[in-house]
Design a protein around this motif. Structure first.
Motif, PDB file in Angstrom:
ATOM      1  N   LEU A  89      21.472 -35.692  15.576  1.00  8.23           N
ATOM      2  CA  LEU A  89      22.377 -36.074  16.660  1.00  8.23           C
ATOM      3  C   LEU A  89      22.445 -37.599  16.771  1.00  8.23           C
ATOM      4  O   LEU A  89      21.423 -38.282  16.646  1.00  8.23           O
ATOM      5  CB  LEU A  89      21.898 -35.499  17.992  1.00  8.23           C
ATOM      6  CG  LEU A  89      22.238 -34.055  18.304  1.00  8.23           C
ATOM      7  CD1 LEU A  89      21.477 -33.587  19.547  1.00  8.23           C
ATOM      8  CD2 LEU A  89      23.739 -33.879  18.517  1.00  8.23           C
ATOM      9  N   GLU A 114      22.674 -40.238  22.609  1.00  8.42           N
ATOM     10  CA  GLU A 114      23.356 -39.492  23.671  1.00  8.42           C
ATOM     11  C   GLU A 114      24.160 -40.428  24.556  1.00  8.42           C
ATOM     12  O   GLU A 114      23.969 -41.654  24.567  1.00  8.42           O
ATOM     13  CB  GLU A 114      22.357 -38.717  24.509  1.00  8.42           C
ATOM     14  CG  GLU A 114      21.446 -39.559  25.374  1.00  8.42           C
ATOM     15  CD  GLU A 114      20.549 -38.699  26.242  1.00  8.42           C
ATOM     16  OE1 GLU A 114      21.062 -38.072  27.190  1.00  8.42           O
ATOM     17  OE2 GLU A 114      19.338 -38.659  25.971  1.00  8.42           O
ATOM     18  N   GLU A 126      18.071 -29.342  17.681  1.00 11.05           N
ATOM     19  CA  GLU A 126      18.868 -30.570  17.645  1.00 11.05           C
ATOM     20  C   GLU A 126      19.858 -30.533  16.483  1.00 11.05           C
ATOM     21  O   GLU A 126      21.023 -30.936  16.626  1.00 11.05           O
ATOM     22  CB  GLU A 126      17.952 -31.783  17.541  1.00 11.05           C
ATOM     23  CG  GLU A 126      18.727 -33.094  17.579  1.00 11.05           C
ATOM     24  CD  GLU A 126      17.839 -34.305  17.804  1.00 11.05           C
ATOM     25  OE1 GLU A 126      17.994 -35.282  17.039  1.00 11.05           O
ATOM     26  OE2 GLU A 126      17.019 -34.289  18.741  1.00 11.05           O
ATOM     27  N   SER A 127      19.428 -30.035  15.328  1.00  8.22           N
ATOM     28  CA  SER A 127      20.338 -29.967  14.184  1.00  8.22           C
ATOM     29  C   SER A 127      21.475 -28.976  14.436  1.00  8.22           C
ATOM     30  O   SER A 127      22.619 -29.217  14.026  1.00  8.22           O
ATOM     31  CB  SER A 127      19.564 -29.567  12.923  1.00  8.22           C
ATOM     32  OG  SER A 127      18.678 -30.591  12.525  1.00  8.22           O
ATOM     33  N   HIS A 153      16.143 -24.597  21.871  1.00 10.12           N
ATOM     34  CA  HIS A 153      16.553 -25.712  22.715  1.00 10.12           C
ATOM     35  C   HIS A 153      15.550 -26.032  23.820  1.00 10.12           C
ATOM     36  O   HIS A 153      15.873 -26.731  24.781  1.00 10.12           O
ATOM     37  CB  HIS A 153      17.947 -25.439  23.299  1.00 10.12           C
ATOM     38  CG  HIS A 153      19.032 -25.532  22.288  1.00 10.12           C
ATOM     39  ND1 HIS A 153      19.505 -24.437  21.587  1.00 10.12           N
ATOM     40  CD2 HIS A 153      19.723 -26.601  21.811  1.00 10.12           C
ATOM     41  CE1 HIS A 153      20.444 -24.825  20.744  1.00 10.12           C
ATOM     42  NE2 HIS A 153      20.599 -26.130  20.861  1.00 10.12           N
ATOM     43  N   THR A 170      22.798 -28.285  17.331  1.00 11.69           N
ATOM     44  CA  THR A 170      23.706 -28.978  18.250  1.00 11.69           C
ATOM     45  C   THR A 170      24.513 -30.033  17.518  1.00 11.69           C
ATOM     46  O   THR A 170      25.717 -30.187  17.747  1.00 11.69           O
ATOM     47  CB  THR A 170      22.892 -29.620  19.388  1.00 11.69           C
ATOM     48  OG1 THR A 170      22.069 -28.620  20.006  1.00 11.69           O
ATOM     49  CG2 THR A 170      23.803 -30.246  20.432  1.00 11.69           C
ATOM     50  N   ARG A 173      11.661 -32.892  20.289  1.00  9.90           N
ATOM     51  CA  ARG A 173      12.837 -33.753  20.168  1.00  9.90           C
ATOM     52  C   ARG A 173      13.422 -34.035  21.547  1.00  9.90           C
ATOM     53  O   ARG A 173      12.887 -33.596  22.568  1.00  9.90           O
ATOM     54  CB  ARG A 173      13.873 -33.100  19.251  1.00  9.90           C
ATOM     55  CG  ARG A 173      13.380 -32.868  17.824  1.00  9.90           C
ATOM     56  CD  ARG A 173      13.019 -34.171  17.113  1.00  9.90           C
ATOM     57  NE  ARG A 173      12.514 -33.957  15.759  1.00  9.90           N
ATOM     58  CZ  ARG A 173      13.274 -33.944  14.662  1.00  9.90           C
ATOM     59  NH1 ARG A 173      14.598 -34.118  14.772  1.00  9.90           N
ATOM     60  NH2 ARG A 173      12.735 -33.764  13.474  1.00  9.90           N
ATOM     61  N   ARG A 174      14.544 -34.733  21.566  1.00 14.19           N
ATOM     62  CA  ARG A 174      15.120 -35.154  22.843  1.00 14.19           C
ATOM     63  C   ARG A 174      15.354 -33.979  23.783  1.00 14.19           C
ATOM     64  O   ARG A 174      15.861 -32.935  23.379  1.00 14.19           O
ATOM     65  CB  ARG A 174      16.430 -35.903  22.586  1.00 14.19           C
ATOM     66  CG  ARG A 174      16.216 -37.318  22.072  1.00 14.19           C
ATOM     67  CD  ARG A 174      17.487 -37.958  21.588  1.00 14.19           C
ATOM     68  NE  ARG A 174      17.888 -37.452  20.277  1.00 14.19           N
ATOM     69  CZ  ARG A 174      18.919 -37.957  19.575  1.00 14.19           C
ATOM     70  NH1 ARG A 174      19.629 -38.954  20.068  1.00 14.19           N
ATOM     71  NH2 ARG A 174      19.231 -37.451  18.400  1.00 14.19           N
ATOM     72  N   MET A 179      14.284 -30.257  22.908  1.00 18.04           N
ATOM     73  CA  MET A 179      14.822 -29.487  21.793  1.00 18.04           C
ATOM     74  C   MET A 179      13.857 -29.504  20.613  1.00 18.04           C
ATOM     75  O   MET A 179      13.133 -30.477  20.400  1.00 18.04           O
ATOM     76  CB  MET A 179      16.178 -30.052  21.345  1.00 18.04           C
ATOM     77  CG  MET A 179      17.317 -29.777  22.305  1.00 18.04           C
ATOM     78  SD  MET A 179      18.937 -30.288  21.654  1.00 18.04           S
ATOM     79  CE  MET A 179      18.848 -32.071  21.885  1.00 18.04           C
TER      80      MET A 179
END
Length: 467
Positions: A387, A390, A291-292, A277, A294, A282-283, A286
């Motif tokens: 995801l 957000e 991310e996957s 994380h 989450t 990634r965002r 992450m």
């Protein structure tokens, strides 16, 4: 550290000798009895106790206890499945000696979590601690993952000189207020001392929002040890409070219409010592796997609620705009989102970055909750789940069109709705195994039937002092 091997008849290698040494040490410190602790499907802590001198025999042969408790309801009624709930059979309770600790607030007693095996020496399929250990081991073997977890503990202090069915807050100060801290400072100081004596690493203790409410956060551990610690901390909170003439409730909803007690779970995954994380592209830093992972949790939240919010009282807490996380939404450190990505402070992100799951309360069996959360996250990782966009701010304020564009939907508003989602979820049922999954369903349906037609006040009162 947690013992990673399943118990076996005759004791795990070295257990009997270790138990003999511990027995002598504890007896010399005035410890007369050992509390053997586990949590049932309904989230109730169940125990047997033995004299300290019997610890070596317990390490070798265990202690008998009926499997019927796997289908007890919170108020001790019994439901059945095709396997569980009858008066037949017996199990053996084996303590994890690495987690055994003298109880500072209960002089003369020590405590240890147990695993349960059958009389034949095989895993008991209803043992949630064993299931969590298996889920963690499977993730390590198949995906090279290891986890750290922490469970926040929220409770209210009630006055102990009031009628047993009522709740009168033991504090009058405002939320997060210094006045409230002063009012119970002797009790909370003793609590911190007791936890330190028991080797519990406390991060913070502070007044919370609801009347008489406090929260305690502890350091992250491997998932099995984190669940053990959650049980031990609650035992200690209750014991210290009693010494000060106070009562404690961990119920999700002590009184209806107010903010309830949560048990938010913080969970991080690592591979080869590197967190998933943080440090990624990634965002919010992450990695793709982070991310996957989450996304896997977010996708299964409706079914997860049957495990993380398992009481009829849980749904008195799960209301919009109360920081309980009641929508399928995620965000960066957004306290109204059900899944809250915490990036951590600059300079510590490789260590602190984690995911917080908010629709969790302390009616949940912590072993079941962590097992299902990890299984959901690992499934997301295996599927390369993505995801959705957000959410910032309060999801309750989104228009219908805005919510649809963000993939935001209301989570189950009742226990029967959560059970329906759980029954249809193959990933969670496979993680628990058919025996335990059926027990979860039967117990939740029994709890729902017991309060059918009740109003919120009656439900809150029924469970106020149960957890």
């Amino acid at each position: 550290m947690t013992t990673l091997a399943d118990p076996v008849p005759g004791g795990r290698p070295g257990d009997v000798a270790r138990a003999a040494a511990l027995s002598g040490e504890l007896s010399g410190r005035g410890v007369h009895g050992i509390v053997l602790s586990y949590v049932d499907t309904a989230g109730i802590g169940r125990v047997k106790t033995v004299p300290t001198a019997k610890l070596p025999a317990v390490a070798a042969r265990g202690v008998g206890m009926s499997p019927v408790f796997d289908t007890f309801l919170a108020h001790d009624a019994i439901v059945t499945t095709d396997v569980l709930g009858s008066p037949d059979g017996d199990l053996r309770l084996f303590p994890d000696l690495e987690q055994l600790v003298a109880l500072a607030a209960q002089p003369g007693w020590a405590w240890a979590p147990v695993d349960r095996i059958t009389q034949d020496g095989t895993r008991h399929p209803g043992c949630s601690r064993t299931v969590l250990r298996r889920v963690v081991a499977d993730a390590a073997e198949r995906y090279g993952l290891e986890f750290r977890a922490g469970i926040e503990i929220e409770w209210v202090y009630g006055r102990g000189d009031t009628p047993c069915d009522t709740f009168v807050p033991a504090t009058t100060g405002p939320a997060y207020g210094a006045t409230r801290q002063v009012e119970v400072s002797a009790c909370t100081a003793e609590l911190l001392a007791a936890l330190a004596a028991q080797g519990v690493d406390v991060d913070q203790l502070h007044p919370e929002y609801a009347p008489g409410q406090f929260e305690l956060s502890v350091g992250a551990l491997d998932p099995v040890a984190a669940a053990d610690r959650s049980v031990l901390v609650r035992q200690t909170v209750r014991a210290v409070a009693q010494r000060h003439g106070l009562r404690v409730s961990f119920s999700p909803a002590v009184t209806p219409g107010t903010v309830g007690n949560g048990g938010h779970v913080h969970l991080s995954a690592r591979r080869d010592g590197v967190g998933l994380h943080s440090g990624g592209d990634r965002r919010h830093g992450m990695t793709a796997d982070g991310e996957s992972f989450t996304a896997g949790i977010l996708a299964r939240l409706p079914a997860l609620l049957a495990v993380t919010a398992p009481s009829p009282a849980s749904y008195l807490r799960l209301k919009p705009s109360r920081w309980a996380g009641v929508f399928t939404a995620w965000g960066l450190e957004t306290r109204e989102c059900a899944v809250r990505v915490i990036a951590g402070a600059a300079g510590d992100r490789d260590r602190e970055a984690n995911v917080e799951v908010k629709p969790v309360d302390l009616a949940a069996n912590p072993y079941l909750a962590l097992a299902c959360l990890i299984a959901a996250g690992v499934d997301g990782l295996a599927r390369n789940a993505v995801l959705p966009p957000e959410v910032t701010g309060d999801p309750a304020l989104l228009t219908q069109e805005e919510a649809a564009a963000l993939g935001v939907a209301r989570l189950p508003e009742s226990l029967p709705q959560a059970v329906e989602a759980f029954r249809a979820d193959p990933v969670l049922r496979e993680a628990l195994g058919p025996v335990l999954a059926d027990a979860v369903t039967a117990v939740r349906e029994g709890e729902s039937a017991a309060v059918d037609g009740w109003d919120e006040e009656r439900i809150a009162a029924a469970y106020r002092w149960t957890y």
